[in-house]
Design an enzyme around this catalytic site. Structure first.
Site, short mmCIF file in Angstrom:
data_model
loop_
_atom_site.label_atom_id
_atom_site.label_comp_id
_atom_site.label_asym_id
_atom_site.label_seq_id
_atom_site.Cartn_x
_atom_site.Cartn_y
_atom_site.Cartn_z
N LYS A 69 0.86 -1.19 0.00
CA LYS A 69 0.00 0.00 0.00
C LYS A 69 0.90 1.24 0.00
O LYS A 69 1.50 1.59 1.01
CB LYS A 69 -0.92 0.04 1.23
N GLY B 3 7.33 5.25 7.95
CA GLY B 3 6.47 6.42 8.09
C GLY B 3 6.62 7.00 9.48
O GLY B 3 7.69 6.92 10.09
N SER B 4 5.54 7.56 10.00
CA SER B 4 5.65 8.30 11.27
C SER B 4 5.51 7.35 12.47
O SER B 4 4.91 6.28 12.39
CB SER B 4 4.58 9.39 11.32
N GLU C 289 10.29 1.67 10.39
CA GLU C 289 11.32 2.71 10.28
C GLU C 289 10.59 4.03 10.35
O GLU C 289 9.74 4.33 9.51
CB GLU C 289 12.08 2.55 8.96
N CYS D 66 14.13 10.72 6.39
CA CYS D 66 14.22 10.28 7.78
C CYS D 66 15.64 10.38 8.30
O CYS D 66 15.87 10.43 9.50
CB CYS D 66 13.73 8.85 7.88
N GLU E 229 11.01 16.01 14.77
CA GLU E 229 11.35 15.85 13.36
C GLU E 229 10.49 16.80 12.53
O GLU E 229 9.28 16.65 12.46
CB GLU E 229 11.08 14.39 12.93
#
Ligand code: NAD
Length: 494
Positions: A179, A232-233, A254, A288, A387
């Site tokens: 996805k 992602g977050s 991650e 990232c 971040e």
């Protein structure tokens, strides 16, 4: 004439077929360089995810699991060749979708091919052990695929991350439902066409674009999914972990970082500044692994800051498809608003903008912002801790090695760390003390298919890349065959 026509993707890819989404709905993808809708993709939902998971499960239980590993590897290297062949086209799709300059995206596509090739080569080198745990028994391990993998990717480096997940997942014999991020799904569907062309059996790779809260949530909660691999977050990773708790799915995450980049006074300052500038601002800071906290020894602080500002002023911000562009726009209006809010927060916290902070001159449309350098903020400030995922660098002075390490580790993240020094002892000492999954000395965050990559603390769980990534996609089965020739003892005999 517009040389880049509107792309209309009506169907998702499952079980080797192109299917209309059950809802009939579509998502719009905006070109961040122009703010215009340039593509539409299917808005897949739980029904479509279910279709894809069923297809992945039957491919797993069918011919895929019986295919010799060498043949599986060959399919991956065939896919790599097709990705490489289409690098220019795929790079352009990516630049339109997420705003990253062509000079970056075309290179990323070519590297994605290398990732697939590396794991193609690994496919027939994955083997268990023979364990001599006692006489007259043959004990061995089999490394078996975990099963159906749900792969969920973000918008910042789509095609790289597809290869990071598909490579090890397929090499170890799993099947995948991918996805992609809702705002950057076009290249995932283009990749699905190459999967078909490579002759990878139906159902082994399935691609369902859709929103996180619908398709993503359905995929991570689906009982037919055995593992979720997510980039992602942190907040989304937590939600996925809760979903995965039901049935104890395997997970790997991650989730970004606030990576410290240390410059000691004994370093080659010219090189350090060049790499620090690039590592902070490449991909508009939407990476990232950006070196977003620069820690500089106080004796060279003024010199380094002046050189940073000079280099930053030479960065060309512009449209993604302009070959001269160094950094493009933010990927969305939301990311631009987030970066602006962080710049305001930095000012409110007492920081000083040394350079940048505004919209670049001459770019009236598009989600652009200047690369921005802050000083005067302590490591405890929110700007130094959170971040931003934008081109905002916080520069902080330090006096001693101990202080540098303490500041570097004073973060909830732990993805990447770097240091510049000419002292070999310090290079090893500080590397050992840094809490990060990847530490680099006199370079910053080398990314390579052979180098394991992943985070400590809230930066993630598990590793991608290198042979370590293969461990994330296998179950270890231990088999013990007893061949003792004496009568077996019966513990219940007496
Ligand atoms: P996100 O975590 O919301 O999205 C990443 C992926 O997860 C997308 O495919 C999304 O559709 C999917 N997703 C969202 N909600 C989900 C759910 N409930 N279940 C399953 N999947 C779901 O990230 P974002 O909103 O795109 O970006 C927000 C922030 O995340 C960024 O500002 C940045 O700080 C961070 N981020 C980190 C990385 C990274 O490489 N580590 C990449 C992108 C974003």
């Amino acid at each position: 004439m517009n040389p880049h026509p509107f792309v209309r993707e009506d169907r998702f890819f499952a079980g080797g077929e192109w299917l209309a989404p059950a809802s009939g709905a579509h998502l719009e993808s905006i070109d961040p360089s122009t703010e215009e809708v340039w593509a539409t993709v299917p808005d897949g939902d739980a029904t479509d995810v279910g279709t894809a998971v069923t297809a992945a499960r039957s491919a797993l239980d069918g011919p895929w699991s019986r295919l010799a590993p060498t043949r599986r590897g060959r399919l991956l290297t065939d896919l790599a060749a097709l990705v490489e062949r289409d690098a220019a086209r795929l790079g352009e799709l990516e630049s339109r979708d997420n705003g990253k300059p062509l000079r970056d995206t075309v290179g990323e596509v070519k590297r994605a091919a290398e990732w697939l090739r590396y794991y193609g080569g690994a496919a027939d080198k994955i083997q268990g052990d023979v364990i001599p745990f006692r006489d007259q028994a043959h004990a061995y391990t089999r490394l078996e695929p975990v099963g159906v993998v749900g792969a969920i990717t973000p918008w910042n480096s789509p095609i790289s991350l597809y290869s990071w997940k598909l490579g090890p997942a397929l090499a170890t014999g799993n099947t995948v439902v991918l996805k992609p991020a809702e705002s950057t799904s076009v290249s995932a569907l283009a990749l699905a066409r190459l999967v078909e062309e490579a002759g990878i059996p139906a159902g082994v790779v399935n691609v369902v674009p859709g929103r996180g809260a619908t398709a993503g949530d359905a995929l991570t909660a689906h009982p037919g999914v055995d593992k979720v691999s997510f980039t992602g977050s942190y907040g989304t990773a937590q939600r996925i972990m809760r979903n995965a708790a039901n049935g104890l799915k395997h997970v790997s995450f991650e989730c970004g970082g606030k990576s410290p980049h240390l410059v000691f006074a004994d370093a080659d300052l010219d090189r350090a500044v060049a790499v620090a500038t690039h590592s902070a601002f490449r991909s508009t800071g939407q990476s990232c692994s950006c070196g977003s906290r620069l820690l500089v020894q106080r004796t060279v602080y003024d010199e380094v800051l002046a050189a940073l500002v000079a280099r930053t002023s030479r960065i060309r911000v512009g449209p993604a498809l302009d070959p001269a562009t160094h950094i493009g726009p933010h990927t969305s209006a939301g990311q631009l608003a987030k970066t602006r809010a962080y710049i305001q927060l930095g000012l409110d916290e007492g920081g000083r903008v040394v350079t940048g902070g505004g919209r670049p001159a001459g770019l009236e449309r598009g989600f652009y912002i200047e690369p921005t350098i802050f000083e005067g903020l302590g490591n405890g400030s929110r700007l130094a801790q959170e971040e931003v995922f934008g081109p905002v660098l916080t520069v902080i002075p330090f006096d001693t090695e101990d202080e540098a390490v303490a500041i570097a580790n004073d973060t909830t993240y732990g993805l990447v760390g770097g240091l510049w020094t000419s002292d070999i002892g310090r290079a090893h000492r500080v590397s050992a003390r840094m809490q990060a999954g990847l530490v680099s000395v006199n370079t910053f965050r080398p990314t390579h298919w052979m180098l394991p990559y992943g985070g400590y603390k809230q930066s993630g769980l598990g590793r991608e890349n290198g042979f370590d990534a293969l461990r994330e996609y296998v179950e270890v089965k231990t088999v013990v065959v007893d061949y003792a020739d004496e009568e077996p003892t019966d513990p219940f005999a007496h």
